[in-house]
Design a protein around this motif. Structure first.
Motif, PDB file in Angstrom:
ATOM      1  N   SER A   8       0.831  -1.192   0.000  1.00 43.39           N
ATOM      2  CA  SER A   8       0.000   0.000   0.000  1.00 43.39           C
ATOM      3  C   SER A   8       0.864   1.238   0.000  1.00 43.39           C
ATOM      4  CB  SER A   8      -0.913   0.006   1.238  1.00 43.39           C
ATOM      5  OG  SER A   8      -1.625   1.199   1.311  1.00 43.39           O
ATOM      6  N   ASP A  10       0.036   3.824   1.350  1.00 42.73           N
ATOM      7  CA  ASP A  10      -0.179   4.484   2.616  1.00 42.73           C
ATOM      8  C   ASP A  10       0.532   3.773   3.763  1.00 42.73           C
ATOM      9  OD1 ASP A  10      -1.794   6.289   1.358  1.00 42.73           O
ATOM     10  OD2 ASP A  10      -3.617   5.134   1.680  1.00 42.73           O
ATOM     11  N   ILE A  13       1.871   6.015   6.256  1.00 43.48           N
ATOM     12  CA  ILE A  13       0.916   6.919   6.880  1.00 43.48           C
ATOM     13  C   ILE A  13       0.340   6.250   8.129  1.00 43.48           C
ATOM     14  CG2 ILE A  13      -1.255   8.169   6.541  1.00 43.48           C
ATOM     15  CD1 ILE A  13      -0.630   8.277   3.604  1.00 43.48           C
ATOM     16  N   GLY A  14      -0.047   7.044   9.080  1.00 42.78           N
ATOM     17  CA  GLY A  14      -0.688   6.497  10.259  1.00 42.78           C
ATOM     18  C   GLY A  14       0.292   5.949  11.264  1.00 42.78           C
ATOM     19  N   ARG A  27      -2.247   0.448   9.881  1.00 44.92           N
ATOM     20  CA  ARG A  27      -1.759   1.401   8.886  1.00 44.92           C
ATOM     21  C   ARG A  27      -2.812   2.428   8.475  1.00 44.92           C
ATOM     22  NH1 ARG A  27       3.311   1.026  10.095  1.00 44.92           N
ATOM     23  NH2 ARG A  27       4.316  -0.926   9.488  1.00 44.92           N
ATOM     24  N   ARG A  28      -4.046   2.010   8.307  1.00 43.69           N
ATOM     25  CA  ARG A  28      -5.063   2.935   7.819  1.00 43.69           C
ATOM     26  C   ARG A  28      -6.436   2.474   8.272  1.00 43.69           C
ATOM     27  NH1 ARG A  28      -4.203   2.563   2.709  1.00 43.69           N
ATOM     28  NH2 ARG A  28      -6.002   1.312   2.097  1.00 43.69           N
ATOM     29  N   CYS A  29      -7.251   3.429   8.729  1.00 46.63           N
ATOM     30  CA  CYS A  29      -8.637   3.125   9.100  1.00 46.63           C
ATOM     31  C   CYS A  29      -9.475   3.092   7.820  1.00 46.63           C
ATOM     32  CB  CYS A  29      -9.173   4.171  10.073  1.00 46.63           C
ATOM     33  SG  CYS A  29     -10.877   3.872  10.603  1.00 46.63           S
ATOM     34  N   TYR A  39      -9.594  -1.647  10.150  1.00 48.92           N
ATOM     35  CA  TYR A  39      -8.279  -1.138   9.775  1.00 48.92           C
ATOM     36  C   TYR A  39      -7.610  -2.074   8.776  1.00 48.92           C
ATOM     37  CZ  TYR A  39      -8.466   2.027  13.826  1.00 48.92           C
ATOM     38  OH  TYR A  39      -8.813   3.002  14.725  1.00 48.92           O
ATOM     39  N   TRP A  40      -6.826  -1.485   7.893  1.00 52.55           N
ATOM     40  CA  TRP A  40      -5.850  -2.256   7.128  1.00 52.55           C
ATOM     41  C   TRP A  40      -4.566  -2.244   7.947  1.00 52.55           C
ATOM     42  CZ3 TRP A  40      -1.165  -0.502   4.952  1.00 52.55           C
ATOM     43  CH2 TRP A  40      -0.500  -1.459   4.182  1.00 52.55           C
TER      44      TRP A  40
END
Length: 770
Positions: A8, A10, A13-14, A27-29, A39-40
């Protein structure tokens, strides 16, 4: 594909997101659901074939659920079931609880797309109906696979993953634990209020899901798929229920198809189709009818083409044998214009008259065009807009009920057509005139039913111009009903009752005097307690305010009084619920909900939802409402053996009245005599103590219960002590069965009841002399 195994972008990020169990990095909501967040994430201790961390899905539960011990126990029993792979279900890899109380579970990564992401791709045209029905049918089968009753109850697009095989319900473990926990009695499990625009209002309030709730979720998803927008906008279904909100119609659906979907979207559980299968079967049947017309047209066009080809191909075909151009006994027919019969048919033609002349090419073409035109006219819908409007006008003129069906079809074809709107207004006007005739004839029930039907039509077609007369007629019918009821109670003719003249006509915008009179009378009605219903002193406050608000919808003083009325109704409902009088509380809640929805009093929505939840909890307790207790005395609890050490006692001081009390009656077992108390309850988190009184004890006027911490509480229908010592104190010992006093209750024989916390009595009152 948000859940593919590709790295990803992203991933960096996070970084502020936590790492679960020092292994799963969030990692990401991806989505917020009613039950938690999705979440991922990446598994830091497991790598893929390319050497990167393995992707997983993580779900953190709603904090209120994570902090509930009953749910936690049930959830622990449910999780092992989902550790193996099952169609339509997530496969759990790990679960746990962080130091700050966050409950989480990790699922295997699945390639696919969230249904919410698919919905975000739609425009105002929505998804084609066949494709939407196929998706919903797959969801229905996944719901049916839920154990034990084939009910899911918590469907929402943020928690549904679309895969190549079947949709996956990512919140299935949490939903299964909730369904199992809700089977416990209300006193053993706290039912949490959830928030969603796709889950049934009953389920959001904590009711056990049923198949009708899955019908509602399927209908909400169908609406979003076909319309491109959620049915209730940004508000939850609970808020929509309090506001009496109704979704707008879908233009591309036939009226009967929309009626079936509208039934599934009903915010009341009993009004929907019982199962998702019943709803989808209706939608699919309507779709098949809709597709039948093009199919018939295609078949007819094919038949025309084949017939024309055969006619044209056979004309002008040269004969295979020149000798066949002459047939015995027949007139000579030019060979270039006449198709020759087969040899087998020649014998049957001998001696018969000559064949008719074959039409020329122009005639053949004209006949083919005529046949094609007739077939096209048969395939073309006969009910175009102008035809529907003419049929509706005739039906309105003759008073036939089919006018509404014609108008609904016309609205579906062109919603904003001026003539259709005029016909709708005429239909409502005729119904209002009929209501006035029924009211004049004294047929109040029929008039009220007709007004209810008219109100639904005004809401369905948004006929604001007819609202003023509707409100005025509703007030007149309500006044007439109250007038009749009062006359029957007083056994006098109904014509002797008087009706305030101001309530029969709406005040003018420029008449400030009339407006002030309406407001003054409404204020006076509020002081009498006549909020939604009047009596011989005045009409209801709503009856005075409705005409004023019909003329001036945003009248500031009237709106302030409405706010005051709703607050009073909600306070009345709260008081009735504290007394466990659910019937009267339901009436008060219905009155406040009607005003909130009709006049858009959004400030009271949250309080209304909280009272609805409390009403359900009180109703589930199964406590008798005042005046409905069994007449036969309940069985007295068995007497417990006296402990070796004196236990703390609760002292109840009885104040005798001014008059000389009757002499006390002797009882065989004075210690088993029980005291009568009122139904006034003291709110507390501790278990209540309920005390009984023998029915043959004389009743005094009042009894005071006094503690060292709380002020005296004046109780009605009290009784004197059964013994006549010099002191007026009556002493009862409170047996303690366990440390927290749970289960220590005395059951009541009489309607009056007071609930006093056992801990408060034992800790606050000094022991009395025996």
């Amino acid at each position: 594909m948000p859940f593919s195994n590709r790295p990803s972008v992203d991933a960096t990020i996070g970084q502020n997101l936590p790492i679960l169990q020092e292994r799963y990095a969030l990692r990401r909501c991806m989505a917020n659901t009613a039950l938690g967040k999705l979440y991922w994430a990446q598994d830091l201790k497991q790598t893929q074939g390319n050497g990167e961390q393995a992707n997983v899905l993580a779900f953190t539960l709603l904090p209120a659920l994570a902090q509930d011990p009953v749910f936690e126990q049930v959830f622990g029993h449910v999780l092992p079931t989902y550790q193996k792979s099952m169609p339509g279900m997530p496969q759990l890899l790990d679960d746990g609880k962080t130091a700050d109380g966050t409950r989480w579970m990790v699922m295997r990564n699945i390639s696919g797309m969230l249904l919410s992401e698919r919905l975000a791709e739609l425009d105002d045209r929505g998804m084609p109906l066949p494709e939407a029905l196929e998706l919903l049918d797959n969801l229905k089968h996944v719901f049916a696979s839920q154990t034990p009753d084939g009910v899911f109850g918590y469907a929402e697009p943020n928690a549904i993953l679309l895969t190549e095989k079947a949709p996956c319900l990512l919140t299935a473990p949490v939903a299964a634990a909730l369904r199992m926990a809700y089977r416990n009695p209300p006193s053993e499990y706290t039912r949490h209020t959830l928030h969603s625009g796709y889950i049934s209002p009953d389920v959001l309030l904590g009711d056990t899901p049923t198949s009708a709730d899955d019908t509602f979720s399927i209908a909400c998803l169908a609406y979003h798929l076909l319309q491109g927008l959620p049915p209730f906008g940004k508000q939850t279904t609970l808020e929509a229920a309090v506001r009496n909100f109704a979704p707008g119609s879908i233009r591309k659906l036939r009226p009967d198809t929309w009626a079936a979907l509208q039934q599934g979207l009903n915010l009341k559980r009993a009004a929907r189709q019982p199962t998702p299968t019943a709803l989808l079967r209706i939608l699919q049947r309507k779709q098949q009818k809709k597709l039948l017309l093009p199919a018939v047209a295609l078949v007819a066009a094919s038949a025309v083409a084949i017939t024309t080809y055969q006619l044209l191909s056979s004309w002008g075909e040269p004969p295979e044998n020149a000798a066949d151009t002459r047939i015995t006994g027949l007139e000579a027919i030019p060979s270039n214009n006449t198709p020759q019969p087969d040899a087998a048919d020649t014998a049957t033609l001998v001696g018969e008259r000559g064949l008719p002349p074959v039409p020329d090419q122009d005639s053949v073409q004209a006949e083919a065009d005529k046949l094609a035109a007739e077939t096209a006219n048969q395939a073309k819908p006969t009910n175009n807009l102008s035809t529907l409007q003419e049929q509706a006008a005739d039906a309105i003129r003759t008073g036939k009920p089919a006018a509404l069906d014609y108008l609904r079809q016309a609205v579906a074809l062109e919603p904003d057509n001026t003539k259709t709107q005029q016909l709708l207004t005429q239909l409502i006007t005729d119904q209002h005139a009929e209501t006035e005739a029924l009211l004049s004839a004294g047929k109040l029930e029929e008039a009220n039913k007709l007004l209810s039907t008219t109100d639904r039509l005004i809401t369905e077609f948004t006929l604001a111009d007819s609202l003023k007369r509707q409100v005025s007629l509703e007030a007149e019918v309500s006044q007439a009903q109250r007038k009749l009821a009062l006359a029957q109670e007083q056994e006098t003719p109904a014509t002797n009752a008087t009706i305030p003249p101001e309530t029969t006509a709406a005040p003018s915008d420029t008449d400030d005097t009339n407006s002030r009179q309406y407001l003054e009378r409404a204020q006076q009605a509020i002081s009498y307690g006549n909020l939604s219903r009047g009596d011989d002193r005045s009409e209801s406050a709503i009856a005075y305010l409705s005409p004023l608000l019909a003329q001036t919808p945003d009248h500031p003083d009237a709106m302030k009084l409405l706010e005051k009325i709703v607050a009073a109704q909600q306070e009345e409902a709260r008081t009735l619920l504290s007394k466990r009088d659910t019937d009267k509380a339901r009436t008060a809640l219905n009155d406040s909900q009607t005003l909130i929805g009709k006049y858009k009093l959004d400030n009271h929505v949250e309080e209304q939802i909280a009272l609805e939840k409390r009403y359900r909890e009180t109703l589930a307790m199964g406590v008798f409402t005042p005046g409905t207790e069994p007449e036969t005395p309940a069985t007295t609890a068995p007497t417990q053996p006296e402990p070796a050490k004196p236990e703390p006692t609760a002292t109840i001081t009885a104040t005798p009245p001014v008059a000389t009390p009757a002499p006390a009656q002797e009882t065989e077992n004075p210690e088993a005599a029980e005291m009568a108390t009122s139904t006034e309850a003291v709110p507390t988190a501790n278990p209540p103590m309920e005390v009984r009184v023998s029915p043959d004890i004389p009743v005094q006027d009042a009894i005071n219960v006094t503690t060292t911490e709380l002020p005296p509480v004046q109780l009605e229908n009290a009784v004197p002590e059964p013994i006549t010592p010099p002191s007026s104190n009556v002493i009862f010992e409170v047996p303690a069965t366990d440390a927290d006093n749970s289960g220590t209750t005395f059951t009541l024989d009489v309607p009056n009841l007071i609930e006093v916390p056992l801990d408060t009595i034992k800790e606050s009152l000094p022991p009395a002399d025996r």
